[in-house]
Write a protein that holds these residues in place. Structure first.
Motif, PDB file in Angstrom:
ATOM      1  N   UNK A  70     -11.183  -1.141  -4.508  1.00 53.92           N
ATOM      2  CA  UNK A  70     -12.118  -2.230  -4.773  1.00 53.92           C
ATOM      3  C   UNK A  70     -13.494  -1.663  -5.081  1.00 53.92           C
ATOM      4  N   UNK A  71     -14.284  -2.482  -5.778  1.00 52.38           N
ATOM      5  CA  UNK A  71     -15.673  -2.148  -6.062  1.00 52.38           C
ATOM      6  C   UNK A  71     -16.537  -2.882  -5.041  1.00 52.38           C
ATOM      7  N   UNK A  72     -17.587  -2.201  -4.581  1.00 49.53           N
ATOM      8  CA  UNK A  72     -18.447  -2.723  -3.523  1.00 49.53           C
ATOM      9  C   UNK A  72     -19.896  -2.668  -4.004  1.00 49.53           C
ATOM     10  N   UNK A  73     -20.543  -3.816  -4.025  1.00 49.23           N
ATOM     11  CA  UNK A  73     -21.940  -3.907  -4.432  1.00 49.23           C
ATOM     12  C   UNK A  73     -22.763  -4.424  -3.257  1.00 49.23           C
ATOM     13  N   UNK A  74     -23.862  -3.749  -2.958  1.00 48.66           N
ATOM     14  CA  UNK A  74     -24.801  -4.210  -1.938  1.00 48.66           C
ATOM     15  C   UNK A  74     -26.075  -4.643  -2.653  1.00 48.66           C
ATOM     16  N   UNK A  75     -26.269  -5.955  -2.851  1.00 52.28           N
ATOM     17  CA  UNK A  75     -27.450  -6.422  -3.577  1.00 52.28           C
ATOM     18  C   UNK A  75     -28.752  -6.177  -2.816  1.00 52.28           C
ATOM     19  N   UNK A  76     -28.687  -5.988  -1.499  1.00 58.89           N
ATOM     20  CA  UNK A  76     -29.879  -5.723  -0.702  1.00 58.89           C
ATOM     21  C   UNK A  76     -30.470  -4.353  -1.025  1.00 58.89           C
ATOM     22  N   UNK A  77     -29.610  -3.397  -1.309  1.00 63.65           N
ATOM     23  CA  UNK A  77     -30.058  -2.031  -1.606  1.00 63.65           C
ATOM     24  C   UNK A  77     -29.989  -1.719  -3.093  1.00 63.65           C
ATOM     25  N   UNK A  78     -29.409  -2.630  -3.868  1.00 58.46           N
ATOM     26  CA  UNK A  78     -29.174  -2.418  -5.300  1.00 58.46           C
ATOM     27  C   UNK A  78     -28.402  -1.119  -5.526  1.00 58.46           C
ATOM     28  N   UNK A  79     -27.314  -0.976  -4.742  1.00 57.62           N
ATOM     29  CA  UNK A  79     -26.423   0.180  -4.836  1.00 57.62           C
ATOM     30  C   UNK A  79     -24.980  -0.316  -4.851  1.00 57.62           C
ATOM     31  N   UNK A  80     -24.095   0.499  -5.432  1.00 58.92           N
ATOM     32  CA  UNK A  80     -22.685   0.122  -5.483  1.00 58.92           C
ATOM     33  C   UNK A  80     -21.809   1.365  -5.498  1.00 58.92           C
ATOM     34  N   UNK A  81     -20.505   1.139  -5.290  1.00 59.52           N
ATOM     35  CA  UNK A  81     -19.542   2.238  -5.305  1.00 59.52           C
ATOM     36  C   UNK A  81     -18.137   1.662  -5.486  1.00 59.52           C
ATOM     37  N   UNK A  82     -17.162   2.552  -5.595  1.00 59.26           N
ATOM     38  CA  UNK A  82     -15.746   2.185  -5.618  1.00 59.26           C
ATOM     39  C   UNK A  82     -15.094   2.822  -4.408  1.00 59.26           C
ATOM     40  N   UNK A  83     -14.256   2.046  -3.716  1.00 56.67           N
ATOM     41  CA  UNK A  83     -13.548   2.522  -2.518  1.00 56.67           C
ATOM     42  C   UNK A  83     -12.052   2.551  -2.792  1.00 56.67           C
ATOM     43  N   UNK A  84     -11.388   3.518  -2.157  1.00 59.94           N
ATOM     44  CA  UNK A  84      -9.946   3.654  -2.348  1.00 59.94           C
ATOM     45  C   UNK A  84      -9.337   4.318  -1.119  1.00 59.94           C
ATOM     46  N   UNK A  85      -8.116   3.903  -0.773  1.00 56.52           N
ATOM     47  CA  UNK A  85      -7.362   4.521   0.320  1.00 56.52           C
ATOM     48  C   UNK A  85      -5.870   4.448  -0.007  1.00 56.52           C
ATOM     49  N   UNK A  86      -5.109   5.355   0.608  1.00 53.71           N
ATOM     50  CA  UNK A  86      -3.661   5.421   0.414  1.00 53.71           C
ATOM     51  C   UNK A  86      -2.979   5.530   1.775  1.00 53.71           C
ATOM     52  N   UNK A  87      -1.812   4.900   1.903  1.00 55.60           N
ATOM     53  CA  UNK A  87      -1.021   4.998   3.130  1.00 55.60           C
ATOM     54  C   UNK A  87       0.426   4.673   2.808  1.00 55.60           C
ATOM     55  N   UNK A  88       1.286   4.827   3.805  1.00 56.11           N
ATOM     56  CA  UNK A  88       2.712   4.506   3.639  1.00 56.11           C
ATOM     57  C   UNK A  88       3.075   3.351   4.555  1.00 56.11           C
ATOM     58  N   UNK A  89       4.019   2.516   4.067  1.00 58.91           N
ATOM     59  CA  UNK A  89       4.391   1.298   4.776  1.00 58.91           C
ATOM     60  C   UNK A  89       5.858   0.982   4.507  1.00 58.91           C
ATOM     61  N   UNK A  90       6.554   0.471   5.512  1.00 58.37           N
ATOM     62  CA  UNK A  90       7.971   0.119   5.338  1.00 58.37           C
ATOM     63  C   UNK A  90       8.174  -1.264   4.732  1.00 58.37           C
ATOM     64  N   UNK A  91       7.112  -2.005   4.516  1.00 58.81           N
ATOM     65  CA  UNK A  91       7.205  -3.339   3.924  1.00 58.81           C
ATOM     66  C   UNK A  91       7.367  -4.442   4.935  1.00 58.81           C
ATOM     67  N   UNK A  92       7.484  -4.094   6.230  1.00 60.50           N
ATOM     68  CA  UNK A  92       7.723  -5.092   7.263  1.00 60.50           C
ATOM     69  C   UNK A  92       6.718  -4.974   8.422  1.00 60.50           C
ATOM     70  N   UNK A  93       6.510  -3.780   8.908  1.00 60.22           N
ATOM     71  CA  UNK A  93       5.720  -3.544  10.122  1.00 60.22           C
ATOM     72  C   UNK A  93       4.260  -3.956   9.931  1.00 60.22           C
ATOM     73  N   UNK A  94       3.744  -4.735  10.915  1.00 65.03           N
ATOM     74  CA  UNK A  94       2.371  -5.237  10.817  1.00 65.03           C
ATOM     75  C   UNK A  94       1.379  -4.420  11.629  1.00 65.03           C
ATOM     76  N   UNK A  95       1.844  -3.651  12.587  1.00 64.99           N
ATOM     77  CA  UNK A  95       0.944  -2.849  13.410  1.00 64.99           C
ATOM     78  C   UNK A  95       0.855  -1.435  12.872  1.00 64.99           C
ATOM     79  N   UNK A  96      -0.247  -0.780  13.170  1.00 72.87           N
ATOM     80  CA  UNK A  96      -0.468   0.584  12.708  1.00 72.87           C
ATOM     81  C   UNK A  96       0.432   1.534  13.480  1.00 72.87           C
ATOM     82  N   UNK A  97       1.091   2.456  12.771  1.00 71.61           N
ATOM     83  CA  UNK A  97       1.989   3.425  13.376  1.00 71.61           C
ATOM     84  C   UNK A  97       2.746   4.179  12.302  1.00 71.61           C
ATOM     85  N   UNK A  98       3.857   4.847  12.662  1.00 70.78           N
ATOM     86  CA  UNK A  98       4.580   5.663  11.679  1.00 70.78           C
ATOM     87  C   UNK A  98       5.183   4.862  10.515  1.00 70.78           C
TER      88      UNK A  98
END
Length: 189
Positions: A70-98
């Protein structure tokens, strides 16, 4: 015990005494108008082009490889960036873990002399319903008389729409081209 009581009374009267120097504007404004010092007019962070994609190489693979961007804009500081993360998921589990190993530590989106943007997942109830914690640290000369390092916090609940799904892929995205507004919920200086 009596000296302690006497000391407390003297200290209490010294602390409670207002500063009344006629020429000292700062002292008068603090005493007369303390509410003005506590109010900030902060615009929310704007999160745009948010997308979560999860893909498997084939149906037999146990885990999806997922990413958020996603792109993130902070109008208070007139600064912006792009954020990104990667992880693995089984498609079912809702809690954080293996079987859903999204990170619970802050990830840096941008770190330069102008500011530091970072985020982390707080809760992932579903890829269409989750919470992020966002922080942006920067030098704020708008809300403070001298440039001060301010750290703004937000913890928005995000709702995304399922755009497509198959046995090996799913994509979630915001419903419109409008930004997701993330209200500022705290600040440290």
């Amino acid at each position: 015990m009596q000296p302690l009581i006497l000391f407390s009374l003297i200290l209490g009267s010294a602390v409670a005494r207002t500063l009344s120097h006629e020429g000292n504007y700062w002292a008068r404004s603090v005493v007369d108008k303390p509410w003005e010092l506590a109010q900030f007019k902060l615009d929310p962070f704007n999160l745009t082009d948010m997308c979560i994609e999860c893909k498997k190489e084939n149906i037999k693979s146990l885990l999806f490889d997922c990413s958020i961007k996603f792109d993130w804009d902070d109008p208070n500081a007139q600064q912006s960036c792009t954020c990104e993360d990667h992880w693995q998921w089984d498609g079912v589990t809702k809690t954080q873990g293996p079987k859903n190993n999204y990170t619970t530590e802050y990830l840096i989106c941008k770190d330069d002399k102008a500011g530091l943007f970072q985020f982390k997942f707080v809760d992932i109830f579903d890829l269409s319903n989750f919470s992020l914690s966002l922080t942006h640290m920067y030098e704020d000369s708008k809300n403070f008389p001298t440039p001060t390092i301010a750290n703004m916090f937000s913890q928005p609940n995000i709702t995304l729409n399922l755009m497509n799904t198959s046995d090996t892929a799913m994509t979630y995205s915001s419903a419109c081209d409008c930004p997701i507004k993330a209200n500022i919920t705290g600040m440290t200086i």
